[in-house]
Design a protein around this motif. Structure first.
Motif, mmCIF file in Angstrom:
data_model
loop_
_atom_site.group_PDB
_atom_site.id
_atom_site.type_symbol
_atom_site.label_atom_id
_atom_site.label_comp_id
_atom_site.label_asym_id
_atom_site.label_seq_id
_atom_site.Cartn_x
_atom_site.Cartn_y
_atom_site.Cartn_z
ATOM 1 N N ARG A 167 -16.455 6.366 -31.882
ATOM 2 C CA ARG A 167 -17.297 5.226 -32.267
ATOM 3 C C ARG A 167 -18.749 5.679 -32.456
ATOM 4 N NH1 ARG A 167 -15.283 1.771 -34.992
ATOM 5 N NH2 ARG A 167 -17.395 0.961 -34.885
ATOM 6 N N ILE A 170 -18.971 7.444 -35.889
ATOM 7 C CA ILE A 170 -19.035 6.522 -37.028
ATOM 8 C C ILE A 170 -20.434 5.919 -37.145
ATOM 9 C CG2 ILE A 170 -18.187 4.321 -37.927
ATOM 10 C CD1 ILE A 170 -16.331 6.697 -38.396
ATOM 11 N N TYR A 419 -19.269 -2.091 -31.024
ATOM 12 C CA TYR A 419 -19.867 -2.328 -32.339
ATOM 13 C C TYR A 419 -21.353 -2.656 -32.239
ATOM 14 C CZ TYR A 419 -15.053 -2.517 -33.969
ATOM 15 O OH TYR A 419 -13.750 -2.208 -34.250
ATOM 16 N N GLU A 450 -11.012 -6.193 -36.570
ATOM 17 C CA GLU A 450 -11.501 -4.817 -36.464
ATOM 18 C C GLU A 450 -10.886 -3.925 -37.534
ATOM 19 O OE1 GLU A 450 -12.102 -3.343 -32.287
ATOM 20 O OE2 GLU A 450 -10.977 -5.166 -31.804
ATOM 21 N N ALA A 454 -13.064 -2.010 -40.330
ATOM 22 C CA ALA A 454 -12.961 -0.554 -40.459
ATOM 23 C C ALA A 454 -12.745 -0.136 -41.910
ATOM 24 C CB ALA A 454 -11.816 -0.034 -39.587
ATOM 25 N N GLU A 458 -16.348 1.069 -42.710
ATOM 26 C CA GLU A 458 -16.344 2.335 -41.976
ATOM 27 C C GLU A 458 -15.450 3.396 -42.626
ATOM 28 O OE1 GLU A 458 -17.392 0.406 -37.581
ATOM 29 O OE2 GLU A 458 -15.396 1.248 -37.933
ATOM 30 N N ALA A 460 -12.344 3.670 -43.341
ATOM 31 C CA ALA A 460 -10.983 3.943 -42.864
ATOM 32 C C ALA A 460 -10.031 3.887 -44.041
ATOM 33 C CB ALA A 460 -10.582 2.931 -41.795
ATOM 34 N N VAL A 466 -7.599 4.102 -38.404
ATOM 35 C CA VAL A 466 -7.849 2.846 -37.690
ATOM 36 C C VAL A 466 -7.352 2.910 -36.253
ATOM 37 C CG1 VAL A 466 -7.233 0.396 -37.566
ATOM 38 C CG2 VAL A 466 -7.894 1.420 -39.755
ATOM 39 N N ARG A 470 -11.197 4.442 -35.334
ATOM 40 C CA ARG A 470 -12.021 3.233 -35.448
ATOM 41 C C ARG A 470 -11.746 2.326 -34.249
ATOM 42 N NH1 ARG A 470 -12.258 6.603 -38.831
ATOM 43 N NH2 ARG A 470 -13.184 6.420 -40.922
ATOM 44 N N THR A 471 -10.484 2.145 -33.899
ATOM 45 C CA THR A 471 -10.125 1.664 -32.568
ATOM 46 C C THR A 471 -9.586 2.880 -31.820
ATOM 47 O OG1 THR A 471 -7.782 1.158 -32.995
ATOM 48 C CG2 THR A 471 -9.409 -0.533 -33.581
#
Length: 526
Positions: A167, A170, A419, A450, A454, A458, A460, A466, A470-471
């Motif tokens: 995280r 990112i 976040y 989420e 993502a 982000e 993804a 993901v 991202r998670t």
């Protein structure tokens, strides 16, 4: 961050970039932030997803390194302690202080480790996270209710930092793009170009999704590929001697009940001479790590049977409920890109300092270091790049740079706290589609919103992106992540305009990959 827009920038670029960075892990992202905030035109290329390798597989600690203190590497400890303080200051939504206890079972441990931790406090100076002290047996049990009580005399309390590695990565990349850096994942560098003078002047690359090839001229090319450093160096110098000695470490993830409370355990000496941690992380318990030399790097290394047995055996010495193999929810394996040393007997003895190397054709490689010192590594790297590429002098601006998502109101954001200031935007997606407010699996807190965030913001591109980075579903509970895959793939397909065939391929590929995070994936060490 939008991948299509990033690729358009690359296609339309009509002059050399100031700096092209190969590698989208902690080091590459840190260099991108540093260079972009100094005003340079920056392109970062990553052949897989950002943080696919080492940078998502750490022990989740921002720390000075108690073991390095014992080794006498005072300069590294002081640098890391300062950087730990700056990280907490610049990204409080992702970094927080964590109490650790060194449990004492022998009479000499309390004074010995107590003095050591006082030195640790002293070296931290104004960047300290809290004062260490010696605990009684009762105080130790209050902080660690699941500690092994037989023979327990007390403990030594000290403080270090904890974070979510992928995280943070990112958010570093998002910070870089806010300063006009261009970052692209799934784009492999296939070659390094040279001018008539024989010096590096750019790279060739290929878009992994479309096969499109392009050239990116540059005044400086930085190799920040971690464990793949030597592979990139040999694009310039095929006979280059290896710089990296790869070493693998594993972590086992269990239910939170194995470590109740908000205090971590630090075991300063295990049977293999390493430090071992048991830490609370995202409502689970993470235990590790090992240090096993390996022949060659890979993106999805498998744990060795001996490593899993070692971590279980060591944990059983300190936890009143000894964890069993059947208790493991996930096992993740990372590879450290340690810098080779001629006389080091084993990888645990190799320095965690970073090294900057410029080869005869002008390729700048940065290797080694650790997550905690990423910012200082980047500063050093860009300083070298300015000299190498004859770039305009510009001072580093990252000491007090707030990282994307900066928020001091973390406690009010529940599981969306990672976040930071984006949390309300993620939550806002549920207003346009209430279905996105549902959790994707009862064992984990992740929401459909989420997944959409993502993909939209982000970069993804796959289920792995993901569910692993991202998670953190795959790292916390591999079986739950596999169960979530169909729902997540459907949400992603709608965002990426993909069909059922894409969904089926993604589920098949992710399920096969996620099986490597289960304990029965372990292999016998040769």
């Amino acid at each position: 961050m939008n991948r299509d827009e990033m690729l358009t920038r690359v296609r339309e670029r009509d002059k050399p970039w100031d700096i092209v960075i190969i590698g989208g892990g902690a080091t590459g992202a840190g260099v991108a932030v540093d260079a972009a905030t100094r005003g340079f035109d920056v392109l970062l290329l990553e052949r897989e997803d950002f943080g696919k390798a080492t940078s998502s597989r750490s022990t989740k600690l921002v720390h000075g390194g108690v073991r390095y203190l014992e080794q006498g590497n005072i300069s590294l400890v002081m640098e890391a302690l300062k950087e730990r303080g700056l990280l907490l200051q610049n990204a409080p939504h992702l970094v927080h202080d964590l109490a650790f206890v060194v449990p004492n079972y022998s009479w000499w441990e309390a004074p010995f480790y107590g003095i050591g931790m006082k030195v640790y406090d002293l070296l931290a100076g104004k960047y300290g996270f809290g004062k260490s002290r010696i605990l009684s047996r009762e105080e130790t049990l209050e902080r660690l209710p699941t500690i092994q009580t037989e023979g327990l005399r007390g403990g030594v309390l000290y403080y270090d930092g904890q974070f979510d590695d992928s995280r943070l990565l990112i958010h570093l990349l998002m910070t870089a793009t806010e300063y006009r850096a261009t970052v692209v994942n799934y784009t492999a560098v296939t070659g390094i170009t040279k001018g008539d003078d024989g010096f590096v002047n750019g790279v060739t690359a290929v878009d992994g999704e479309t096969g499109e090839q392009f050239t990116a001229p540059a005044r400086v090319v930085i190799n920040a590929t971690g464990m793949f450093t030597d592979e990139i160096r040999r694009l310039c110098e095929p006979d280059a001697a290896a710089m990296v000695a790869p070493s693998q470490g594993i972590h086992l993830v269990f239910e939170r009940s194995f470590l109740r409370g908000e205090t971590a355990i630090m075991v300063p000496h295990t049977s293999d001479g390493r430090v071992m941690f048991a830490i609370p992380w995202h409502d689970h318990t993470v235990v590790g790590t090992t240090d096993t030399p390996i022949e060659a790097p890979s993106y999805e290394p498998l744990p060795f049977e001996q490593e899993i047995d070692f971590v279980l055996d060591t944990a059983s010495l300190y936890l009143s409920r000894p964890p069993k193999r059947s208790d493991i929810l996930s096992v993740y394996t990372g590879i450290r890109p340690l810098v080779k040393a001629n006389a080091a007997a084993k990888t645990s003895a190799l320095s965690r300092d970073h090294t900057i190397h410029v080869d005869g054709s002008g390729l700048l490689s940065i290797v080694g270091g650790k997550w905690t010192t990423y910012r200082r590594m980047a500063e050093d790297c860009v300083d070298h790049a300015i000299t190498l590429g004859n770039l305009p002098d510009a001072d580093c601006r990252t000491h007090h740079l707030r990282i994307h998502g900066y928020s001091e109101e973390v406690e009010t954001l529940t599981s969306l706290g990672v976040y930071g200031s984006d949390a309300n935007l993620v939550r806002g997606l549920t207003a346009e589609n209430p279905h996105l407010a549902h959790t994707l699996h009862p064992a984990l807190p992740y929401l459909g919103a989420e997944v959409v965030w993502a993909v939209r913001h982000e970069m993804a591109r796959t289920l792995d992106d993901v569910l692993a980075r991202r998670t953190r579903a795959l790292f916390l509970n591999s079986s739950a992540a596999i169960d979530m895959a169909p729902a997540v793939a459907s949400l992603m397909a709608a965002e990426l305009d993909q069909d059922q065939g894409w969904i089926d391929d993604q589920i098949e590929a992710f399920t096969a990959m996620a099986a490597k995070y289960q304990p029965d994936s372990a292999i016998k060490q040769q």
